[in-house]
Design a protein around this motif. Structure first.
Motif, PDB file in Angstrom:
ATOM      1  N   ASN A   1      44.715 -39.075  38.671  1.00  0.00           N
ATOM      2  CA  ASN A   1      45.136 -39.099  37.274  1.00  0.00           C
ATOM      3  C   ASN A   1      43.908 -39.355  36.408  1.00  0.00           C
ATOM      4  N   VAL A   2      43.638 -38.442  35.481  1.00  0.00           N
ATOM      5  CA  VAL A   2      42.501 -38.580  34.570  1.00  0.00           C
ATOM      6  C   VAL A   2      43.047 -38.774  33.161  1.00  0.00           C
ATOM      7  N   LEU A   3      42.687 -39.893  32.534  1.00  0.00           N
ATOM      8  CA  LEU A   3      43.178 -40.234  31.206  1.00  0.00           C
ATOM      9  C   LEU A   3      42.018 -40.188  30.218  1.00  0.00           C
ATOM     10  N   PHE A   4      42.147 -39.363  29.180  1.00  0.00           N
ATOM     11  CA  PHE A   4      41.085 -39.195  28.199  1.00  0.00           C
ATOM     12  C   PHE A   4      41.329 -40.094  26.993  1.00  0.00           C
ATOM     13  N   LEU A   5      40.416 -41.026  26.786  1.00  0.00           N
ATOM     14  CA  LEU A   5      40.487 -41.932  25.641  1.00  0.00           C
ATOM     15  C   LEU A   5      39.325 -41.578  24.721  1.00  0.00           C
ATOM     16  N   GLN A   6      39.546 -40.560  23.872  1.00  0.00           N
ATOM     17  CA  GLN A   6      38.456 -40.008  23.083  1.00  0.00           C
ATOM     18  C   GLN A   6      38.947 -39.489  21.746  1.00  0.00           C
ATOM     19  N   ASN A   7      38.010 -39.304  20.812  1.00  0.00           N
ATOM     20  CA  ASN A   7      38.307 -38.649  19.547  1.00  0.00           C
ATOM     21  C   ASN A   7      38.312 -37.137  19.739  1.00  0.00           C
ATOM     22  N   GLY A   8      38.801 -36.439  18.728  1.00  0.00           N
ATOM     23  CA  GLY A   8      38.739 -34.984  18.752  1.00  0.00           C
ATOM     24  C   GLY A   8      39.823 -34.355  19.612  1.00  0.00           C
ATOM     25  N   MET A   9      39.754 -33.032  19.695  1.00  0.00           N
ATOM     26  CA  MET A   9      40.708 -32.263  20.493  1.00  0.00           C
ATOM     27  C   MET A   9      39.958 -31.141  21.205  1.00  0.00           C
ATOM     28  N   GLY A  10      40.556 -30.685  22.304  1.00  0.00           N
ATOM     29  CA  GLY A  10      40.009 -29.542  23.020  1.00  0.00           C
ATOM     30  C   GLY A  10      39.190 -29.876  24.247  1.00  0.00           C
ATOM     31  N   VAL A  11      38.934 -31.152  24.514  1.00  0.00           N
ATOM     32  CA  VAL A  11      38.101 -31.542  25.648  1.00  0.00           C
ATOM     33  C   VAL A  11      38.750 -31.142  26.969  1.00  0.00           C
ATOM     34  N   ALA A  12      40.033 -31.447  27.129  1.00  0.00           N
ATOM     35  CA  ALA A  12      40.728 -31.146  28.388  1.00  0.00           C
ATOM     36  C   ALA A  12      40.707 -29.658  28.696  1.00  0.00           C
ATOM     37  N   ASP A  13      40.904 -28.824  27.683  1.00  0.00           N
ATOM     38  CA  ASP A  13      40.873 -27.369  27.885  1.00  0.00           C
ATOM     39  C   ASP A  13      39.511 -26.920  28.382  1.00  0.00           C
ATOM     40  N   ASP A  14      38.445 -27.461  27.808  1.00  0.00           N
ATOM     41  CA  ASP A  14      37.097 -27.088  28.218  1.00  0.00           C
ATOM     42  C   ASP A  14      36.806 -27.525  29.647  1.00  0.00           C
ATOM     43  N   LEU A  15      37.223 -28.732  30.014  1.00  0.00           N
ATOM     44  CA  LEU A  15      37.005 -29.224  31.367  1.00  0.00           C
ATOM     45  C   LEU A  15      37.812 -28.433  32.375  1.00  0.00           C
ATOM     46  N   ARG A  16      38.994 -28.039  31.982  1.00  0.00           N
ATOM     47  CA  ARG A  16      39.850 -27.220  32.843  1.00  0.00           C
ATOM     48  C   ARG A  16      39.149 -25.906  33.194  1.00  0.00           C
ATOM     49  N   ARG A  17      38.561 -25.270  32.199  1.00  0.00           N
ATOM     50  CA  ARG A  17      37.864 -24.004  32.429  1.00  0.00           C
ATOM     51  C   ARG A  17      36.579 -24.213  33.231  1.00  0.00           C
ATOM     52  N   LYS A  18      35.899 -25.323  32.994  1.00  0.00           N
ATOM     53  CA  LYS A  18      34.606 -25.568  33.626  1.00  0.00           C
ATOM     54  C   LYS A  18      34.733 -25.994  35.082  1.00  0.00           C
ATOM     55  N   PHE A  19      35.598 -26.943  35.356  1.00  0.00           N
ATOM     56  CA  PHE A  19      35.652 -27.553  36.676  1.00  0.00           C
ATOM     57  C   PHE A  19      36.877 -27.152  37.509  1.00  0.00           C
ATOM     58  N   TRP A  20      37.973 -26.820  36.848  1.00  0.00           N
ATOM     59  CA  TRP A  20      39.203 -26.531  37.584  1.00  0.00           C
ATOM     60  C   TRP A  20      39.864 -25.246  37.076  1.00  0.00           C
ATOM     61  N   PRO A  21      39.198 -24.093  37.241  1.00  0.00           N
ATOM     62  CA  PRO A  21      39.792 -22.840  36.774  1.00  0.00           C
ATOM     63  C   PRO A  21      41.099 -22.518  37.492  1.00  0.00           C
ATOM     64  N   SER A  22      41.244 -23.047  38.718  1.00  0.00           N
ATOM     65  CA  SER A  22      42.507 -22.918  39.450  1.00  0.00           C
ATOM     66  C   SER A  22      43.252 -24.242  39.364  1.00  0.00           C
ATOM     67  N   SER A  23      44.552 -24.177  39.264  1.00  0.00           N
ATOM     68  CA  SER A  23      45.358 -25.400  39.130  1.00  0.00           C
ATOM     69  C   SER A  23      45.626 -26.067  40.479  1.00  0.00           C
ATOM     70  N   ILE A  24      45.150 -25.464  41.561  1.00  0.00           N
ATOM     71  CA  ILE A  24      45.472 -25.958  42.906  1.00  0.00           C
ATOM     72  C   ILE A  24      44.990 -27.392  43.114  1.00  0.00           C
ATOM     73  N   ASN A  25      43.730 -27.674  42.788  1.00  0.00           N
ATOM     74  CA  ASN A  25      43.168 -28.999  43.040  1.00  0.00           C
ATOM     75  C   ASN A  25      42.924 -29.773  41.745  1.00  0.00           C
ATOM     76  N   ARG A  26      43.537 -29.316  40.662  1.00  0.00           N
ATOM     77  CA  ARG A  26      43.315 -29.925  39.351  1.00  0.00           C
ATOM     78  C   ARG A  26      44.043 -31.266  39.245  1.00  0.00           C
ATOM     79  N   PRO A  27      43.351 -32.316  38.770  1.00  0.00           N
ATOM     80  CA  PRO A  27      44.016 -33.622  38.600  1.00  0.00           C
ATOM     81  C   PRO A  27      45.095 -33.561  37.523  1.00  0.00           C
ATOM     82  N   ASN A  28      45.908 -34.583  37.482  1.00  0.00           N
ATOM     83  CA  ASN A  28      46.862 -34.738  36.387  1.00  0.00           C
ATOM     84  C   ASN A  28      46.103 -35.277  35.178  1.00  0.00           C
ATOM     85  N   PHE A  29      46.222 -34.587  34.047  1.00  0.00           N
ATOM     86  CA  PHE A  29      45.535 -34.993  32.818  1.00  0.00           C
ATOM     87  C   PHE A  29      46.498 -35.717  31.883  1.00  0.00           C
TER      88      PHE A  29
END
Length: 365
Positions: free
Chosen positions: A113-141
């Motif tokens: 489980n990865v919890l983002f405590l940050q300002n702004g928006m769009g970080v999770a989408d960028d990380l998804r594309r960068k590190f986990w393009p497939s949802s198979i091993n993607r953590p819960n955000f």
């Protein structure tokens, strides 16, 4: 049984959450602070590995201490294999997230489980594309939105000056849509990970676990507030409350809000079909919220102003920049947000150049 919790980013909010988790559930939660480098870890250990939180209630001042585990590298097994991280709270600056998270990718899995405590928006989408393009091993955000006010006067001392709240919500693995197997995580505290329960049980954090769409609305509201107050206070070099005295600041704020609302409605289709969401994103209501925050935090210096004053990179690209990004995607003009981005970046480059010039002059003396 202890819960494996790591906090990446030992700033004021990361330290506050680690402290409160330790205080509220000492027998269950044993958070580990992850520092940026070895020297910062050594400084922390030199202060007995303790975080002190100071709060003032009326005329009374309250202090509490927590001794925390800490590190500066990914946890490894004796065999040199990355140890699994069950829960990771990411509390870094938005622009540092990718670089800060990269070393820990091997410690994360679909059970993390990865919890983002940050300002702004769009970080999770960028990380998804960068590190986990497939949802198979993607953590819960999960996203954590905070209205707490906190700052560090000393490396191991957090002043909790604004008692706000935390709103926590699940981020779907597929953009803008929850799959059937994810619905059980959407705002259902009974089915949420243990870390969510621990956060909501902390009285000082005042946390609640809410559904995805309401969380998005809260996130949009905070983005709008930050998009108005942060860049204007940074460029004008003033406290939040001083913005209320500007002859033209109200007009600028209104344009920022209008551009943001137009972009949000184009990006998130649920807003159009939900009268309550439309009312929540009413331009007049949001503008009043911005002005209220200016009043409530009148003596505060925004994080963006402080970044510029300390010659640090700002989070403008994840705040006003997110609005511009949506505008580009949907062909919606965002001239005022673009202007503020340019002004903040120019302000920072000017201050950095002045500092560099003065340093060079001093060396020649």
């Amino acid at each position: 049984m202890s819960s494996r919790i790591y906090v990446l980013g030992a700033g004021s909010m990361g330290s506050l959450l680690a402290h409160e988790l330790r205080q509220s559930a000492p027998e269950i939660a044993n958070p580990t602070l992850l520092f940026k480098g070895e020297q910062r870890l050594r400084d922390f250990i030199a202060h007995e590995s303790k975080i002190t939180v100071i709060r003032q209630k009326g005329e009374n001042i309250f202090k509490s201490e927590s001794q925390l585990a800490a590190g500066w590298q990914p946890p490894m097994s004796r065999e040199g294999i990355p140890s699994h991280i069950d829960n990771l709270i990411v509390a870094t600056k938005t622009y540092l997230t990718e670089a800060a998270l990269r070393p820990y990718i091997g410690n994360l899995s679909s059970n993390s489980n990865v919890l983002f405590l940050q300002n702004g928006m769009g970080v999770a989408d960028d990380l998804r594309r960068k590190f986990w393009p497939s949802s198979i091993n993607r953590p819960n955000f999960f996203q954590i939105i905070s209205t707490h006010g906190a700052y560090k006067a000393l490396p191991n001392v957090v002043h909790h000056v604004g008692l706000g709240k935390l709103s926590i919500g699940y981020i779907p693995k597929h953009r803008h849509s929850l799959q059937s197997d994810e619905l059980k995580l959407d705002g259902n505290l009974k089915n949420s990970p243990k870390i969510i329960e621990l956060l909501t049980e902390s009285k000082n954090l005042n946390a609640s676990y809410i559904k995805h769409n309401p969380l998005l609305l809260v996130q949009m509201e905070k983005l709008v507030v930050n998009a108005c107050i942060n860049p204007l206070s940074a460029v004008l070099d003033c406290l939040n409350g001083d913005l209320l005295y500007g002859n033209k600041t109200f007009e600028l704020m209104k344009k920022v809000v209008q551009e943001a609302v137009d972009c949000f409605k184009a990006e998130y289709s649920f807003i159009k079909f939900d009268p309550q969401s439309s009312s929540f994103l009413d331009v007049g209501r949001l503008l009043n919220t911005v002005l209220d925050v200016c009043k409530l935090t009148a003596s505060n210096s925004s994080s963006m102003r402080e970044d510029v004053r300390h010659l640090n990179r700002t989070e403008i690209d994840w705040i006003n920049g997110y609005i511009v990004k949506l505008g580009t995607r949907h062909r919606i003009p965002t001239p005022v947000n673009r202007l503020l981005i340019s002004m903040v970046n120019n302000k920072l480059s000017i201050e950095q150049s002045i500092e560099l010039s003065s340093t060079q002059i001093d060396k020649t003396k």
